[in-house]
Design a protein around this motif. Structure first.
Motif, PDB file in Angstrom:
ATOM      1  N   PHE A  75       0.830  -1.205   0.000  1.00 29.13           N
ATOM      2  CA  PHE A  75       0.000   0.000   0.000  1.00 29.13           C
ATOM      3  C   PHE A  75       0.866   1.256   0.000  1.00 29.13           C
ATOM      4  O   PHE A  75       0.613   2.205  -0.749  1.00 29.13           O
ATOM      5  CB  PHE A  75      -0.939   0.007   1.200  1.00 29.13           C
ATOM      6  N   ALA A  76       1.896   1.263   0.825  1.00 30.50           N
ATOM      7  CA  ALA A  76       2.787   2.425   0.894  1.00 30.50           C
ATOM      8  C   ALA A  76       3.493   2.653  -0.445  1.00 30.50           C
ATOM      9  O   ALA A  76       3.630   3.801  -0.895  1.00 30.50           O
ATOM     10  CB  ALA A  76       3.809   2.234   2.013  1.00 30.50           C
ATOM     11  N   ALA A  77       3.914   1.579  -1.090  1.00 31.74           N
ATOM     12  CA  ALA A  77       4.576   1.706  -2.396  1.00 31.74           C
ATOM     13  C   ALA A  77       3.609   2.246  -3.446  1.00 31.74           C
ATOM     14  O   ALA A  77       3.969   3.113  -4.254  1.00 31.74           O
ATOM     15  CB  ALA A  77       5.142   0.361  -2.829  1.00 31.74           C
ATOM     16  N   ALA A  78       2.378   1.747  -3.443  1.00 33.90           N
ATOM     17  CA  ALA A  78       1.384   2.218  -4.416  1.00 33.90           C
ATOM     18  C   ALA A  78       1.048   3.684  -4.176  1.00 33.90           C
ATOM     19  O   ALA A  78       0.898   4.470  -5.124  1.00 33.90           O
ATOM     20  CB  ALA A  78       0.123   1.365  -4.329  1.00 33.90           C
ATOM     21  N   LEU A  79       0.941   4.072  -2.913  1.00 36.13           N
ATOM     22  CA  LEU A  79       0.639   5.459  -2.589  1.00 36.13           C
ATOM     23  C   LEU A  79       1.788   6.378  -3.023  1.00 36.13           C
ATOM     24  O   LEU A  79       1.560   7.444  -3.595  1.00 36.13           O
ATOM     25  CB  LEU A  79       0.389   5.599  -1.084  1.00 36.13           C
ATOM     26  N   GLY A  80       3.000   5.947  -2.777  1.00 41.40           N
ATOM     27  CA  GLY A  80       4.163   6.733  -3.199  1.00 41.40           C
ATOM     28  C   GLY A  80       4.256   6.857  -4.711  1.00 41.40           C
ATOM     29  O   GLY A  80       4.523   7.936  -5.245  1.00 41.40           O
ATOM     30  N   ALA A  81       4.001   5.745  -5.415  1.00 39.74           N
ATOM     31  CA  ALA A  81       4.039   5.783  -6.881  1.00 39.74           C
ATOM     32  C   ALA A  81       2.940   6.691  -7.423  1.00 39.74           C
ATOM     33  O   ALA A  81       3.169   7.459  -8.369  1.00 39.74           O
ATOM     34  CB  ALA A  81       3.891   4.368  -7.447  1.00 39.74           C
ATOM     35  N   SER A  82       1.764   6.623  -6.837  1.00 39.92           N
ATOM     36  CA  SER A  82       0.659   7.498  -7.275  1.00 39.92           C
ATOM     37  C   SER A  82       1.009   8.964  -7.068  1.00 39.92           C
ATOM     38  O   SER A  82       0.717   9.811  -7.912  1.00 39.92           O
ATOM     39  CB  SER A  82      -0.618   7.171  -6.500  1.00 39.92           C
ATOM     40  N   THR A  83       1.624   9.268  -5.952  1.00 43.03           N
ATOM     41  CA  THR A  83       2.018  10.645  -5.666  1.00 43.03           C
ATOM     42  C   THR A  83       3.022  11.136  -6.705  1.00 43.03           C
ATOM     43  O   THR A  83       2.903  12.244  -7.233  1.00 43.03           O
ATOM     44  CB  THR A  83       2.633  10.750  -4.256  1.00 43.03           C
ATOM     45  N   LEU A  84       4.006  10.306  -7.011  1.00 42.74           N
ATOM     46  CA  LEU A  84       5.001  10.681  -8.017  1.00 42.74           C
ATOM     47  C   LEU A  84       4.360  10.915  -9.379  1.00 42.74           C
ATOM     48  O   LEU A  84       4.642  11.905 -10.054  1.00 42.74           O
ATOM     49  CB  LEU A  84       6.082   9.609  -8.128  1.00 42.74           C
ATOM     50  N   VAL A  85       3.478  10.015  -9.787  1.00 42.62           N
ATOM     51  CA  VAL A  85       2.873  10.122 -11.119  1.00 42.62           C
ATOM     52  C   VAL A  85       1.972  11.341 -11.209  1.00 42.62           C
ATOM     53  O   VAL A  85       2.078  12.135 -12.149  1.00 42.62           O
ATOM     54  CB  VAL A  85       2.075   8.835 -11.452  1.00 42.62           C
ATOM     55  N   PHE A  86       1.064  11.506 -10.263  1.00 47.95           N
ATOM     56  CA  PHE A  86       0.073  12.560 -10.390  1.00 47.95           C
ATOM     57  C   PHE A  86       0.571  13.938  -9.959  1.00 47.95           C
ATOM     58  O   PHE A  86       0.227  14.942 -10.575  1.00 47.95           O
ATOM     59  CB  PHE A  86      -1.197  12.200  -9.611  1.00 47.95           C
ATOM     60  N   GLN A  87       1.352  14.009  -8.899  1.00 47.29           N
ATOM     61  CA  GLN A  87       1.782  15.322  -8.431  1.00 47.29           C
ATOM     62  C   GLN A  87       3.013  15.831  -9.161  1.00 47.29           C
ATOM     63  O   GLN A  87       3.140  17.017  -9.421  1.00 47.29           O
ATOM     64  CB  GLN A  87       2.040  15.296  -6.931  1.00 47.29           C
ATOM     65  N   PRO A 114      -6.768   8.311  -0.028  1.00 45.12           N
ATOM     66  CA  PRO A 114      -6.897   6.859   0.141  1.00 45.12           C
ATOM     67  C   PRO A 114      -6.352   6.367   1.484  1.00 45.12           C
ATOM     68  O   PRO A 114      -6.629   5.255   1.900  1.00 45.12           O
ATOM     69  CB  PRO A 114      -6.089   6.271  -1.013  1.00 45.12           C
ATOM     70  N   LEU A 115      -5.602   7.196   2.153  1.00 41.36           N
ATOM     71  CA  LEU A 115      -5.037   6.809   3.433  1.00 41.36           C
ATOM     72  C   LEU A 115      -6.104   6.667   4.518  1.00 41.36           C
ATOM     73  O   LEU A 115      -6.011   5.805   5.388  1.00 41.36           O
ATOM     74  CB  LEU A 115      -3.999   7.857   3.849  1.00 41.36           C
ATOM     75  N   VAL A 116      -7.136   7.490   4.473  1.00 37.64           N
ATOM     76  CA  VAL A 116      -8.163   7.485   5.511  1.00 37.64           C
ATOM     77  C   VAL A 116      -8.908   6.150   5.569  1.00 37.64           C
ATOM     78  O   VAL A 116      -8.960   5.512   6.627  1.00 37.64           O
ATOM     79  CB  VAL A 116      -9.132   8.678   5.315  1.00 37.64           C
ATOM     80  N   PRO A 117      -9.497   5.630   4.464  1.00 37.72           N
ATOM     81  CA  PRO A 117     -10.180   4.338   4.565  1.00 37.72           C
ATOM     82  C   PRO A 117      -9.221   3.182   4.845  1.00 37.72           C
ATOM     83  O   PRO A 117      -9.574   2.220   5.523  1.00 37.72           O
ATOM     84  CB  PRO A 117     -10.885   4.164   3.227  1.00 37.72           C
TER      85      PRO A 117
END
Length: 102
Positions: free
Chosen positions: A64-76, A89-92
């Motif tokens: 989950f942490a890796a996916a969140l980090g990758a999403s942040t890199l791609v989108f931001q 996505p962290l809240v749920p």
């Protein structure tokens, strides 16, 4: 000492018996200075289940942490969208993780 339970060695009943009362009885009656172990199919399955339960939670958390980090890199950073809130996505996910332990 040999013990032959009547429960199916592949079943939950045998794993529960090995994980609790059998191991406790063996530990309570071992001779001082010696080691005593419980073996057999049910004991192996019980040990694997314990190890997998702990490892799965760690693997899911790291994934989950890796996916969140990758999403942040791609989108931001990659898409130039700094307004995207990566914590949503962290809240749920935290609610689900904490719900498991409460």
């Amino acid at each position: 000492m040999d013990l032959f339970p009547t429960a199916d060695p592949h079943g939950q009943e045998a794993r529960d018996m090995v994980a609790g009362p059998v191991r406790e009885a063996v530990a309570a009656h071992r001779t001082d200075g010696t080691e005593a172990h419980v073996g057999g199919t049910a004991a192996v399955f019980s040990d694997i289940a314990s190890a997998v339960d702990e490892d799965v939670m760690l693997s899911v958390g790291l994934g989950f942490a890796a996916a969140l980090g990758a999403s942040t890199l791609v989108f931001q950073h990659g898409a130039g969208r700094p307004g995207v809130d990566f914590s949503l996505p962290l809240v749920p996910a935290l609610a689900a993780i904490l719900g498991r332990f409460l």
